[in-house]
Write a protein that holds these residues in place. Structure first.
Motif, PDB file in Angstrom:
ATOM      1  N   CYS A   4       0.843  -1.192   0.000  1.00 57.13           N
ATOM      2  CA  CYS A   4       0.000   0.000   0.000  1.00 57.13           C
ATOM      3  C   CYS A   4       0.884   1.250   0.000  1.00 57.13           C
ATOM      4  O   CYS A   4       1.809   1.360   0.798  1.00 57.13           O
ATOM      5  CB  CYS A   4      -0.903  -0.025   1.230  1.00 57.13           C
ATOM      6  SG  CYS A   4      -1.857   1.477   1.421  1.00 57.13           S
ATOM      7  N   SER A   6       0.146   4.067   0.938  1.00 59.02           N
ATOM      8  CA  SER A   6      -0.237   4.971   2.024  1.00 59.02           C
ATOM      9  C   SER A   6       0.235   4.476   3.391  1.00 59.02           C
ATOM     10  O   SER A   6       0.725   5.256   4.198  1.00 59.02           O
ATOM     11  CB  SER A   6      -1.758   5.133   2.011  1.00 59.02           C
ATOM     12  OG  SER A   6      -2.201   5.835   3.134  1.00 59.02           O
ATOM     13  N   CYS A   7       0.106   3.151   3.651  1.00 56.86           N
ATOM     14  CA  CYS A   7       0.486   2.646   4.969  1.00 56.86           C
ATOM     15  C   CYS A   7       1.557   1.558   4.919  1.00 56.86           C
ATOM     16  O   CYS A   7       2.108   1.198   5.949  1.00 56.86           O
ATOM     17  CB  CYS A   7      -0.734   2.118   5.726  1.00 56.86           C
ATOM     18  SG  CYS A   7      -1.384   0.578   5.060  1.00 56.86           S
ATOM     19  N   CYS A  24      -4.733   0.136   0.173  1.00 55.99           N
ATOM     20  CA  CYS A  24      -5.373  -1.007   0.825  1.00 55.99           C
ATOM     21  C   CYS A  24      -6.772  -0.622   1.305  1.00 55.99           C
ATOM     22  O   CYS A  24      -7.162   0.544   1.294  1.00 55.99           O
ATOM     23  CB  CYS A  24      -4.514  -1.490   1.997  1.00 55.99           C
ATOM     24  SG  CYS A  24      -4.574  -0.397   3.427  1.00 55.99           S
ATOM     25  N   CYS A  27      -6.872   2.015   4.157  1.00 56.80           N
ATOM     26  CA  CYS A  27      -6.594   3.419   3.845  1.00 56.80           C
ATOM     27  C   CYS A  27      -7.682   4.045   2.986  1.00 56.80           C
ATOM     28  O   CYS A  27      -7.805   5.262   2.942  1.00 56.80           O
ATOM     29  CB  CYS A  27      -5.258   3.533   3.124  1.00 56.80           C
ATOM     30  SG  CYS A  27      -3.878   3.141   4.214  1.00 56.80           S
TER      31      CYS A  27
HETATM   32 ZN   LIG Z   1      -2.933   1.237   3.391  1.00 56.13          ZN
END
Ligand SMILES: [Zn+2]
Length: 76
Positions: A4, A6-7, A24, A27
């Protein structure tokens, strides 16, 4: 398999967002398509590190703050 943007969690058929394959399901809201804020992602990562790796709050914050700037979504 990617991760992901973002995370940083590994993406597979269960965790990939149906709206955007870069992110994901944690997120990106799977009903509205809305992305979690930076603070929400940070807090989620901290909770996961404490739960899964038994880190203290302080340690988990440090790891999250080092990891997040390396992820594509948070790079300028
Ligand atoms: Zn994520």
């Amino acid at each position: 398999m990617g991760q992901c943007e973002s995370c940083g969690i590994p993406l597979d058929e269960k965790t990939t967002s149906k709206f955007d394959s870069r992110y994901c399901i944690y997120c990106q809201n799977q009903e509205s398509g809305e992305l979690a804020s930076k603070e929400q992602v940070r807090e989620g990562s901290i909770q996961a590190l404490m739960r899964l790796q038994g880190k203290s709050r302080e340690e988990a914050e440090k790891v999250a703050d080092e990891m997040m700037p390396k992820l594509p979504r948070w790079q300028k």
